[in-house]
Write a protein that holds these residues in place. Sequence first.
Motif, PDB file in Angstrom:
ATOM      1  N   GLN A   1       0.817  -1.200   0.000  1.00  0.00           N
ATOM      2  CA  GLN A   1       0.000   0.000   0.000  1.00  0.00           C
ATOM      3  C   GLN A   1       0.857   1.259   0.000  1.00  0.00           C
ATOM      4  O   GLN A   1       1.777   1.406   0.805  1.00  0.00           O
ATOM      5  CB  GLN A   1      -0.901   0.015   1.236  1.00  0.00           C
ATOM      6  CG  GLN A   1      -1.804   1.219   1.339  1.00  0.00           C
ATOM      7  CD  GLN A   1      -2.813   1.280   0.215  1.00  0.00           C
ATOM      8  OE1 GLN A   1      -3.523   0.307  -0.042  1.00  0.00           O
ATOM      9  NE2 GLN A   1      -2.894   2.417  -0.456  1.00  0.00           N
ATOM     10  N   VAL A   2       0.530   2.181  -0.899  1.00  0.00           N
ATOM     11  CA  VAL A   2       1.207   3.478  -0.938  1.00  0.00           C
ATOM     12  C   VAL A   2       0.511   4.430   0.029  1.00  0.00           C
ATOM     13  O   VAL A   2      -0.720   4.542   0.036  1.00  0.00           O
ATOM     14  CB  VAL A   2       1.204   4.071  -2.361  1.00  0.00           C
ATOM     15  CG1 VAL A   2       1.956   5.408  -2.367  1.00  0.00           C
ATOM     16  CG2 VAL A   2       1.836   3.106  -3.346  1.00  0.00           C
ATOM     17  N   LEU A   3       1.311   5.112   0.850  1.00  0.00           N
ATOM     18  CA  LEU A   3       0.809   6.093   1.801  1.00  0.00           C
ATOM     19  C   LEU A   3       1.498   7.425   1.578  1.00  0.00           C
ATOM     20  O   LEU A   3       2.648   7.473   1.145  1.00  0.00           O
ATOM     21  CB  LEU A   3       1.084   5.657   3.241  1.00  0.00           C
ATOM     22  CG  LEU A   3       0.637   4.285   3.702  1.00  0.00           C
ATOM     23  CD1 LEU A   3       1.090   4.048   5.135  1.00  0.00           C
ATOM     24  CD2 LEU A   3      -0.868   4.141   3.591  1.00  0.00           C
ATOM     25  N   ARG A   4       0.811   8.504   1.893  1.00  0.00           N
ATOM     26  CA  ARG A   4       1.429   9.816   1.917  1.00  0.00           C
ATOM     27  C   ARG A   4       1.621  10.241   3.376  1.00  0.00           C
ATOM     28  O   ARG A   4       0.715  10.098   4.197  1.00  0.00           O
ATOM     29  CB  ARG A   4       0.582  10.858   1.202  1.00  0.00           C
ATOM     30  CG  ARG A   4       1.217  12.265   1.208  1.00  0.00           C
ATOM     31  CD  ARG A   4       0.361  13.280   0.498  1.00  0.00           C
ATOM     32  NE  ARG A   4       0.162  12.936  -0.899  1.00  0.00           N
ATOM     33  CZ  ARG A   4      -1.003  12.538  -1.431  1.00  0.00           C
ATOM     34  NH1 ARG A   4      -2.080  12.451  -0.660  1.00  0.00           N
ATOM     35  NH2 ARG A   4      -1.095  12.236  -2.693  1.00  0.00           N
ATOM     36  N   VAL A   5       2.799  10.747   3.697  1.00  0.00           N
ATOM     37  CA  VAL A   5       3.071  11.261   5.030  1.00  0.00           C
ATOM     38  C   VAL A   5       2.475  12.661   5.123  1.00  0.00           C
ATOM     39  O   VAL A   5       2.994  13.610   4.539  1.00  0.00           O
ATOM     40  CB  VAL A   5       4.585  11.303   5.324  1.00  0.00           C
ATOM     41  CG1 VAL A   5       4.831  11.856   6.717  1.00  0.00           C
ATOM     42  CG2 VAL A   5       5.198   9.910   5.180  1.00  0.00           C
TER      43      VAL A   5
ATOM     44  N   GLU B   1       5.899   9.895  -0.167  1.00  0.00           N
ATOM     45  CA  GLU B   1       5.067   8.728  -0.443  1.00  0.00           C
ATOM     46  C   GLU B   1       5.890   7.472  -0.168  1.00  0.00           C
ATOM     47  O   GLU B   1       7.003   7.330  -0.667  1.00  0.00           O
ATOM     48  CB  GLU B   1       4.545   8.755  -1.875  1.00  0.00           C
ATOM     49  CG  GLU B   1       3.546   9.873  -2.107  1.00  0.00           C
ATOM     50  CD  GLU B   1       2.845   9.793  -3.452  1.00  0.00           C
ATOM     51  OE1 GLU B   1       3.144   8.847  -4.230  1.00  0.00           O
ATOM     52  OE2 GLU B   1       2.004  10.659  -3.730  1.00  0.00           O
ATOM     53  N   ILE B   2       5.331   6.607   0.656  1.00  0.00           N
ATOM     54  CA  ILE B   2       6.024   5.395   1.068  1.00  0.00           C
ATOM     55  C   ILE B   2       5.154   4.187   0.754  1.00  0.00           C
ATOM     56  O   ILE B   2       3.936   4.317   0.582  1.00  0.00           O
ATOM     57  CB  ILE B   2       6.366   5.427   2.570  1.00  0.00           C
ATOM     58  CG1 ILE B   2       5.085   5.477   3.426  1.00  0.00           C
ATOM     59  CG2 ILE B   2       7.270   6.628   2.876  1.00  0.00           C
ATOM     60  CD1 ILE B   2       5.339   5.382   4.919  1.00  0.00           C
ATOM     61  N   THR B   3       5.779   3.022   0.676  1.00  0.00           N
ATOM     62  CA  THR B   3       5.046   1.789   0.404  1.00  0.00           C
ATOM     63  C   THR B   3       5.333   0.791   1.511  1.00  0.00           C
ATOM     64  O   THR B   3       6.480   0.414   1.736  1.00  0.00           O
ATOM     65  CB  THR B   3       5.456   1.181  -0.945  1.00  0.00           C
ATOM     66  OG1 THR B   3       5.281   2.148  -1.980  1.00  0.00           O
ATOM     67  CG2 THR B   3       4.613  -0.044  -1.270  1.00  0.00           C
ATOM     68  N   ILE B   4       4.292   0.382   2.211  1.00  0.00           N
ATOM     69  CA  ILE B   4       4.416  -0.627   3.250  1.00  0.00           C
ATOM     70  C   ILE B   4       3.241  -1.596   3.159  1.00  0.00           C
ATOM     71  O   ILE B   4       2.207  -1.277   2.574  1.00  0.00           O
ATOM     72  CB  ILE B   4       4.512  -0.008   4.664  1.00  0.00           C
ATOM     73  CG1 ILE B   4       3.267   0.819   4.993  1.00  0.00           C
ATOM     74  CG2 ILE B   4       5.765   0.848   4.790  1.00  0.00           C
ATOM     75  CD1 ILE B   4       3.305   1.382   6.409  1.00  0.00           C
ATOM     76  N   PRO B   5       3.372  -2.804   3.722  1.00  0.00           N
ATOM     77  CA  PRO B   5       2.300  -3.793   3.630  1.00  0.00           C
ATOM     78  C   PRO B   5       1.054  -3.386   4.423  1.00  0.00           C
ATOM     79  O   PRO B   5       1.132  -2.716   5.449  1.00  0.00           O
ATOM     80  CB  PRO B   5       2.931  -5.060   4.226  1.00  0.00           C
ATOM     81  CG  PRO B   5       4.395  -4.868   4.063  1.00  0.00           C
ATOM     82  CD  PRO B   5       4.601  -3.391   4.288  1.00  0.00           C
TER      83      PRO B   5
ATOM     84  N   VAL C   1      -2.009  11.604   9.981  1.00  0.00           N
ATOM     85  CA  VAL C   1      -0.568  11.371   9.841  1.00  0.00           C
ATOM     86  C   VAL C   1      -0.240  10.674   8.524  1.00  0.00           C
ATOM     87  O   VAL C   1       0.722  11.031   7.844  1.00  0.00           O
ATOM     88  CB  VAL C   1      -0.048  10.530  11.031  1.00  0.00           C
ATOM     89  CG1 VAL C   1       1.439  10.217  10.868  1.00  0.00           C
ATOM     90  CG2 VAL C   1      -0.279  11.267  12.335  1.00  0.00           C
ATOM     91  N   PHE C   2      -1.036   9.677   8.170  1.00  0.00           N
ATOM     92  CA  PHE C   2      -0.844   8.947   6.916  1.00  0.00           C
ATOM     93  C   PHE C   2      -2.172   8.885   6.166  1.00  0.00           C
ATOM     94  O   PHE C   2      -3.237   8.743   6.776  1.00  0.00           O
ATOM     95  CB  PHE C   2      -0.359   7.514   7.169  1.00  0.00           C
ATOM     96  CG  PHE C   2       0.992   7.409   7.812  1.00  0.00           C
ATOM     97  CD1 PHE C   2       2.150   7.622   7.078  1.00  0.00           C
ATOM     98  CD2 PHE C   2       1.112   7.097   9.156  1.00  0.00           C
ATOM     99  CE1 PHE C   2       3.402   7.529   7.668  1.00  0.00           C
ATOM    100  CE2 PHE C   2       2.353   7.001   9.761  1.00  0.00           C
ATOM    101  CZ  PHE C   2       3.503   7.217   9.014  1.00  0.00           C
TER     102      PHE C   2
ATOM    103  N   ASN D   1      -9.740   8.812   3.194  1.00  0.00           N
ATOM    104  CA  ASN D   1      -8.530   8.023   2.882  1.00  0.00           C
ATOM    105  C   ASN D   1      -7.544   7.978   4.046  1.00  0.00           C
ATOM    106  O   ASN D   1      -6.329   7.853   3.852  1.00  0.00           O
ATOM    107  CB  ASN D   1      -7.823   8.577   1.638  1.00  0.00           C
ATOM    108  CG  ASN D   1      -8.686   8.527   0.402  1.00  0.00           C
ATOM    109  OD1 ASN D   1      -9.367   7.538   0.149  1.00  0.00           O
ATOM    110  ND2 ASN D   1      -8.686   9.610  -0.366  1.00  0.00           N
ATOM    111  N   ILE D   2      -8.053   8.064   5.261  1.00  0.00           N
ATOM    112  CA  ILE D   2      -7.186   8.110   6.447  1.00  0.00           C
ATOM    113  C   ILE D   2      -6.603   6.733   6.737  1.00  0.00           C
ATOM    114  O   ILE D   2      -7.324   5.758   6.922  1.00  0.00           O
ATOM    115  CB  ILE D   2      -7.963   8.639   7.667  1.00  0.00           C
ATOM    116  CG1 ILE D   2      -8.308  10.124   7.468  1.00  0.00           C
ATOM    117  CG2 ILE D   2      -7.153   8.440   8.958  1.00  0.00           C
ATOM    118  CD1 ILE D   2      -9.215  10.699   8.536  1.00  0.00           C
ATOM    119  N   ALA D   3      -5.268   6.693   6.820  1.00  0.00           N
ATOM    120  CA  ALA D   3      -4.564   5.451   7.155  1.00  0.00           C
ATOM    121  C   ALA D   3      -3.960   5.495   8.546  1.00  0.00           C
ATOM    122  O   ALA D   3      -3.638   4.443   9.119  1.00  0.00           O
ATOM    123  CB  ALA D   3      -3.459   5.184   6.140  1.00  0.00           C
ATOM    124  N   GLY D   4      -3.772   6.700   9.104  1.00  0.00           N
ATOM    125  CA  GLY D   4      -3.188   6.833  10.429  1.00  0.00           C
ATOM    126  C   GLY D   4      -3.414   8.221  10.980  1.00  0.00           C
ATOM    127  O   GLY D   4      -3.485   9.198  10.223  1.00  0.00           O
TER     128      GLY D   4
END
Length: 229
Positions: free
Chosen positions: A114-118, A134-138, A163-164, A177-180
């Motif tokens: 999954q691509v995330l934006r900080v 932009e980072i990619t983590i599982p 945050v993410f 689209n909140i991931a964190g």
Amino acid sequence: MKVGVITFPGTLDEGDAKRAVKLAGGEAVDLWHADTDLKGVDAVIIPGGFSYGDYLRCGAIASLAPVMGSVIDRAKGGMPVLGICNGFQVLCEAGLLPGALIRNDQQKFICREQVLRVENNTTAWTNGYDQDAEITIPLKNGEGSYQALDETIEELEGEGRVVFRYVDVNPNGSRNNIAGITNAAGNIVGLMPHPEHAVEKGFGPDSALGTRTGLDGLPLFQSVLGVLQ
């Protein structure tokens, strides 16, 4: 610096979280759900898994475990706390972060890169990232859809506490689209994807930018160690 990693019955990512701490240069300390002694740690990670079998609501029983009473007290006093996946659910159930994580909108378990934006690089856990990186983590979850009241979402967005954020695709129906997210003080962060699975070259997904192959999760753990020094 000592970083405690909590194990509940059903936790399954504590080994990965401890390895991430060690690779970042810290000392990982085992914490057990039934204990109240935090063993002098400087920060705490609540890792992913299925605490107490995800009975009742995900993270609900874990939020009442003896160890969490000590975590809540220390977190309110400024100790850095990171909740990953099930740990994010625990933080919400414990009232340390607002909102709740519910069943994915497509009613299926997700496992993907999954691509995330900080969105906020000023917290205890994200200061090692560039803003808007932009980072990619599982990502792997069945109940990862972040939901909150309209006024809570407005507060999080207005105060820069997202945050993410998921990029390109919203995998689970999370609002905005909140991931964190983080608390107002920036010492508590919860996110649904798994940074501890992207801390070694050759064992994590390629970066969205192709610059940190397999290492996009490592700065979370390096960030908190820098804050604690």
